[in-house]
Design a protein around this motif. Structure first.
Motif, PDB file in Angstrom:
ATOM      1  N   ASN A 443       0.830  -1.209   0.000  1.00  0.00           N
ATOM      2  CA  ASN A 443       0.000   0.000   0.000  1.00  0.00           C
ATOM      3  C   ASN A 443       0.866   1.262   0.000  1.00  0.00           C
ATOM      4  N   LYS A 446       2.062   1.866  -3.423  1.00  0.00           N
ATOM      5  CA  LYS A 446       1.010   2.424  -4.274  1.00  0.00           C
ATOM      6  C   LYS A 446       0.810   3.911  -3.992  1.00  0.00           C
ATOM      7  N   VAL A 447       0.778   4.257  -2.688  1.00  0.00           N
ATOM      8  CA  VAL A 447       0.590   5.669  -2.329  1.00  0.00           C
ATOM      9  C   VAL A 447       1.736   6.514  -2.875  1.00  0.00           C
ATOM     10  N   SER A 481     -12.918   8.344  -3.814  1.00  0.00           N
ATOM     11  CA  SER A 481     -11.740   7.474  -3.886  1.00  0.00           C
ATOM     12  C   SER A 481     -11.517   6.781  -2.558  1.00  0.00           C
ATOM     13  N   ASN A 482     -10.749   5.670  -2.609  1.00  0.00           N
ATOM     14  CA  ASN A 482     -10.343   4.935  -1.422  1.00  0.00           C
ATOM     15  C   ASN A 482      -8.892   4.500  -1.603  1.00  0.00           C
ATOM     16  N   ASP A 483      -8.419   3.575  -0.750  1.00  0.00           N
ATOM     17  CA  ASP A 483      -7.003   3.196  -0.783  1.00  0.00           C
ATOM     18  C   ASP A 483      -6.605   2.506  -2.083  1.00  0.00           C
ATOM     19  N   THR A 484      -7.497   1.720  -2.639  1.00  0.00           N
ATOM     20  CA  THR A 484      -7.123   0.901  -3.796  1.00  0.00           C
ATOM     21  C   THR A 484      -7.782   1.316  -5.096  1.00  0.00           C
ATOM     22  N   SER A 531     -10.367   0.018  -9.924  1.00  0.00           N
ATOM     23  CA  SER A 531      -9.038   0.096  -9.334  1.00  0.00           C
ATOM     24  C   SER A 531      -8.255   1.192 -10.059  1.00  0.00           C
TER      25      SER A 531
END
Length: 730
Positions: A443, A446-447, A481-484, A531
Motif C-alpha cells: 500500500n 502504491k501511495v 476514492s479509497n485506498d485501492t 481500481s
C-alpha cells in the motif's frame, strides 16, 4: 474366549471417521467412535506413484479371496517390519527427500489413540474412483468375472492390472458390479504410518464400497415387507446418495447433488430431489426412509416427517443388534451411531465375516491378501530355507541394524512433530503478521507511486470527459476514492453506455443499476467501482474513445449499428417514481436483445453459460417451476449451440409435468427423444408417466416398452418393467 478387535476407517472428503468394535463372549460392542478433519489431502493430485500399485498377478487373477474371513488371527505369521518390502518404499521416500504432507502427519497423530496393531483394519473405498454396472440374470449365466472385466474396463486398463473388481448377486442372479481404479489413498497412507507407530505389521481385512456397508447394516438389523421399497438416505460432507432396496436386494442408487446454500435450503433441495426421483421412477421410495450420515439430528427427523405423506415412515438409523461397551462415556449416542454407520459396518463385518446378512465382497488388492495368508512348507523346504538363511545372514545383519535405527529416528521425529503442532497457533499468528506487513508495504508503494504522478487524476477525468462526449445524455453524479481505487455514480439514457463506462479502467465492477421512469423517458442510474490504473503506464496519449474512433475503417463504420439517442435534458427523478433494480447479468442480456443479430455469433465464455445453467437449476430445485420454464426457454434461445441446451429442454419438460401441463410436457419430451441423445430413455419414461396421468394407459405402456426394447442395458429399463407389471396387475 479371546477378545478380538476391529477398526473401520471411513473417509468423506477431508473428514476421517474411525469406529473401534470388540468381540467378547460372542457379543459385538462399540468401544470408541472418533473423527478428525484434515487440513489437506493425504497425497498431492499430481503425485505419481511408483512401485506402489498392487497389481493382480496372473496366478491369482481368477481366484476368489472372499474366504479371507475363514482365517483366524492366530493363523497368520506376521513378519517383523524389517522383513517386508514396505520399508524399502519408505527408504526411497527418504532418499528422494519427499516432504510429509500435513494431511498425512495429522492422520498419523490422530491414529495414535487407536491400538491398530491389536486388531484387524477395514476401509471404505474411494467413492470417486469407483464405477458401477448393473447386470441381469442373462448376463451372469457363465464367465461372469471375465464378462464384467470386458464390460467395465478397457483393454489398456486390463493390461495395466491397476484395478480391483467386485460384485454382489441377488437370488435371481442379477446383481451389481463395481471397479476401483488406481490406488487406495487410506491404505497407502496407513502402510507408511505403520512403520512409525508400531513394530508389528498391521492386518488388513476388507475394503468395501460405501453402498455395500450401508446395505449390510439394513439387511442385518431391519425386516421390511418383501414388496415394500426402502430408501437409505445418506447425507455426509461430500458423499450424498440415495440407495433403494426391496426384499433385502439392491434396486438402484442415485446421487444427491444439491447447490451450496444455507442449512434449511439444503434440506429442502434434498427432499425435492427424493420426491422427483420417486415420481420419475414410479417407486414408492418414501414409504420407508432411513436417515444416515451427518444430518440425523432430531430437527432433521422432524423436518422430513413434516414433509412426509400419511403412512410414510421416516426414521434415524438404529442398530438393535449392536451393543455399547461399558465405561465408554456418553458420547456414543443413537445420533453418533447413525453418523458413524459406515465405519461401524466395516468393523462389524470384520468381526462377523460369516454372517449371511453381509455381502461377501472385497476390494482389497489380491496381492495384499496373499501376503497375509499363513502357509506351511514340507520338511525338505527347511533345508532350503536354512541354506538361504546362512547365505543371506551376513549381508542382512547390518541392514537390519540400519532399518532399526531408521524406525527409532522416525519415532523421534514423530514426537518432534507432536511438539511442533502445539506451537502451530503461534506460527499461524506470525504468518498473519507477516502477511499484514507485506500488504502495508504494498500500500505504501502504491501511495508513493500515485502521489508522485500528477497526471493520474487528469487522465481519469479526461477519459470520463471524452467518453461522456461520445455517449450523449450521460452525466456523472459523484466520484469518491479509497485506498485501492475509486467509485463513480451517474446517469444515462443508454443502457449499453453503462457497459462502456465499466471498461474504462481496471477491475470495473457494476455494483448497482437502477431504472427510473420520468414522464416518457427511461433513465438508468448506475454505480461502478474501479481500481487505480498503474501511474507509471499513464502517458500523454489519446483517450480510449479517440483511439477507438481512429481504428474504425469507413467500411466497418457502414456496417455498425447506428443508434440515435433522444436529446433530452437531464431531469431530477421525482421521489414517487418507480425504481427498478437490475442485475449486471440482466443488463447484459437486455443489451444483447436490443441489438440486431449479427452474422457472426458472439463468443460467450463456457463458464458464463454453466453459471447461467446452474442458476436456473437453483430456481428449479426451489420449486418455482413456472419461472424455471421461462428461464430454460431463454437459455435454449441464447445457447442453442451448447450441450447444456439439450439438458435445459429436458428439465423444461419436467417442469410442465410437475405443473400438470401434460400436453406441453408431451411436446417437450417428444423433442428430447427425437434428438436421439443420452436423455432419450428418460424422455420415454416421462412420456409414459404423462400418458398415464392422462389415463391413456395403452400409450403409456407403449412408451415404457420402447425403453426396454431400445435401451435394454439402461437402468431405467428396470423401472419400465416394474411400471408395466404394476399396470398389468391393476
Amino acid at each position: 474366549m479371546k477378545e478380538k478387535r476391529a477398526f473401520g476407517i471411513f473417509q468423506d472428503g477431508l473428514n476421517i471417521k474411525v469406529a473401534q468394535l470388540i468381540l467378547s463372549n460372542g457379543i459385538i460392542k462399540v468401544e470408541s467412535l472418533d473423527e478428525t478433519i484434515l487440513s489437506s489431502p493425504l497425497f498431492r493430485e499430481e503425485e505419481e506413484i511408483k512401485d506402489e500399485v498392487l497389481p493382480i498377478s496372473p496366478e491369482v487373477e481368477d481366484e476368489d479371496f472372499t474366504d479371507l474371513e475363514d482365517l483366524d488371527e492366530d493363523a497368520f505369521e506376521l513378519p517383523d517390519l524389517s522383513d517386508i518390502d514396505q520399508t524399502e518404499d519408505i527408504e526411497k521416500l527418504d532418499e528422494n527427500g519427499d516432504e510429509v504432507l500435513p494431511g498425512q502427519r495429522e492422520l498419523q497423530n490422530f491414529l495414535q489413540i487407536f491400538p491398530l496393531d491389536r486388531g484387524k483394519i477395514s476401509f471404505s473405498a474411494n467413492d470417486e474412483q469407483i464405477t458401477y454396472f448393473k447386470f441381469d440374470s442373462d448376463f451372469a449365466k457363465s464367465g461372469l468375472k471375465k464378462k464384467l472385466m470386458k464390460e467395465m474396463l478397457t483393454p489398456k486398463e486390463i493390461k495395466s492390472r491397476n484395478f480391483t473388481l467386485g460384485y454382489i448377486q441377488n437370488p435371481n442372479k442379477s446383481g451389481l458390479a463395481f471397479t476401483h481404479r488406481g490406488r487406495f489413498q487410506l491404505f497407502h497412507a496407513l502402510r507408511d504410518i505403520n512403520l512409525v507407530l508400531s513394530k508389528e505389521r498391521y492386518f488388513y481385512s476388507y475394503i468395501d464400497p460405501n453402498e455395500i456397508s450401508l446395505m449390510n447394516l439394513i439387511r442385518h438389523n431391519y425386516e421390511f415387507p418383501a414388496d415394500e421399497f426402502v430408501l437409505l438416505l445418506y447425507i455426509g460432507i461430500d458423499y450424498k446418495v440415495g440407495i433403494v432396496m426391496r426384499d433385502g436386494m439392491h434396486i438402484k442408487t442415485f446421487p444427491i447433488i444439491v447447490p451450496e446454500a444455507d442449512y434449511e435450503t439444503t434440506r429442502q433441495a434434498i427432499y425435492s430431489k427424493v420426491i422427483l426421483e420417486q415420481d420419475v421412477s414410479d417407486m414408492a421410495i418414501t414409504k420407508n426412509v432411513i436417515l444416515i450420515g451427518d444430518h440425523v439430528s432430531d430437527s432433521d427427523i422432524e423436518f422430513f416427517n413434516s414433509k412426509a405423506m400419511d403412512g410414510d415412515l421416516i426414521q434415524r438409523l438404529t442398530l438393535k443388534k449392536l451393543f455399547i461397551q461399558e465405561g465408554t462415556g456418553t458420547h456414543i449416542t443413537e445420533e453418533n451411531i447413525a453418523r458413524f454407520a459406515i465405519p461401524i459396518a466395516l468393523a462389524w463385518k470384520t468381526l462377523d465375516p460369516k454372517n449371511k446378512d453381509f455381502y461377501h465382497c472385497n476390494l482389497l488388492p489380491p496381492k495384499v491378501i496373499e501376503n497375509q495368508k499363513y502357509f506351511k512348507i514340507a520338511w525338505h523346504g527347511y533345508f532350503v530355507l536354512a541354506g538361504i538363511f546362512f547365505m543371506a545372514y551376513h549381508g542382512t545383519v547390518s541392514n537390519l541394524v540400519i532399518k532399526h535405527d531408521i524406525i527409532g529416528f522416525q519415532k523421534s521425529n514423530a514426537s518432534l512433530e507432536i511438539e511442533l503442532s502445539r506451537n502451530r497457533g503461534m506460527i499461524v499468528k506470525l504468518n498473519e503478521i507477516k502477511t499484514r506487513l507485506t500488504e502495508l508495504e504494498s500500500n505504501f508503494e502504491k501511495v508513493e507511486l500515485l502521489s508522485g504522478n500528477k497526471n493520474l487524476w487528469y487522465y481519469i477525468l479526461n477519459t470520463f470527459s471524452e467518453t461522456l462526449a461520445a455517449n450523449p445524455i450521460s452525466w456523472l453524479g459523484e466520484i469518491t476514492s479509497n485506498d485501492t481505487g475509486f467509485d463513480v455514480s451517474g446517469f444515462t439514457t443508454s443502457r449499453r453506455s453503462i457497459i462502456t463506462f465499466s471498461e474504462l479502467f481496471p477491475d470495473g465492477d457494476i455494483s448497482s443499476i437502477m431504472k427510473y421512469e420520468v414522464e416518457d423517458l427511461t433513465i438508468w442510474g448506475f454505480e461502478i467501482s474501479y481500481s487505480f490504473p498503474e501511474a507509471r503506464l499513464i502517458k500523454q496519449k489519446d483517450s480510449p474513445v479517440t483511439q477507438l474512433t481512429q481504428e474504425i475503417s469507413p467500411e466497418e463504420e457502414v456496417e455498425q449499428e447506428i443508434i440515435e439517442e433522444p436529446k433530452v435534458e437531464p431531469k431530477m427523478v421525482p421521489k414517487d417514481d418507480t425504481i427498478t433494480f437490475i442485475s449486471e447479468d440482466q443488463l447484459l442480456q437486455e443489451a444483447l436483445n436490443d441489438t440486431e443479430e449479427s452474422t457472426t455469433r458472439p463468443v460467450v465464455p463456457d463458464e458464463m453459460i454453466t453459471r447461467d445453467y446452474r442458476h436456473i437449476l437453483d430456481v428449479y430445485f426451489a420449486g418455482d417451476y413456472q419461472a424455471a420454464i421461462r428461464l430454460f426457454d431463454e437459455f435454449q434461445q441464447n445457447y442453442d449451440y451448447h450441450d447444456l441446451s439439450y439438458d435445459a429442454l429436458y428439465y423444461q419438460g419436467e417442469c410442465y409435468f410437475l405443473l400438470n401441463k401434460y400436453q406441453d410436457a408431451i411436446r417437450i419430451f417428444t423433442q428430447v427423444y427425437n434428438k436421439g441423445k443420452y436423455k432419450s430413455p428418460d424422455a420415454l419414461i416421462m412420456l409414459g408417466n404423462t400418458w398415464e396421468k392422462l389415463e391413456n394407459y395403452e400409450l403409456a405402456k407403449e412408451n415404457w416398452i420402447r425403453v426396454i426394447d431400445e435401451f435394454p442395458s439402461d437402468e431405467l429399463a428396470v423401472s419400465a418393467r416394474y411400471k408395466i407389471e404394476k399396470m398389468s396387475g391393476n
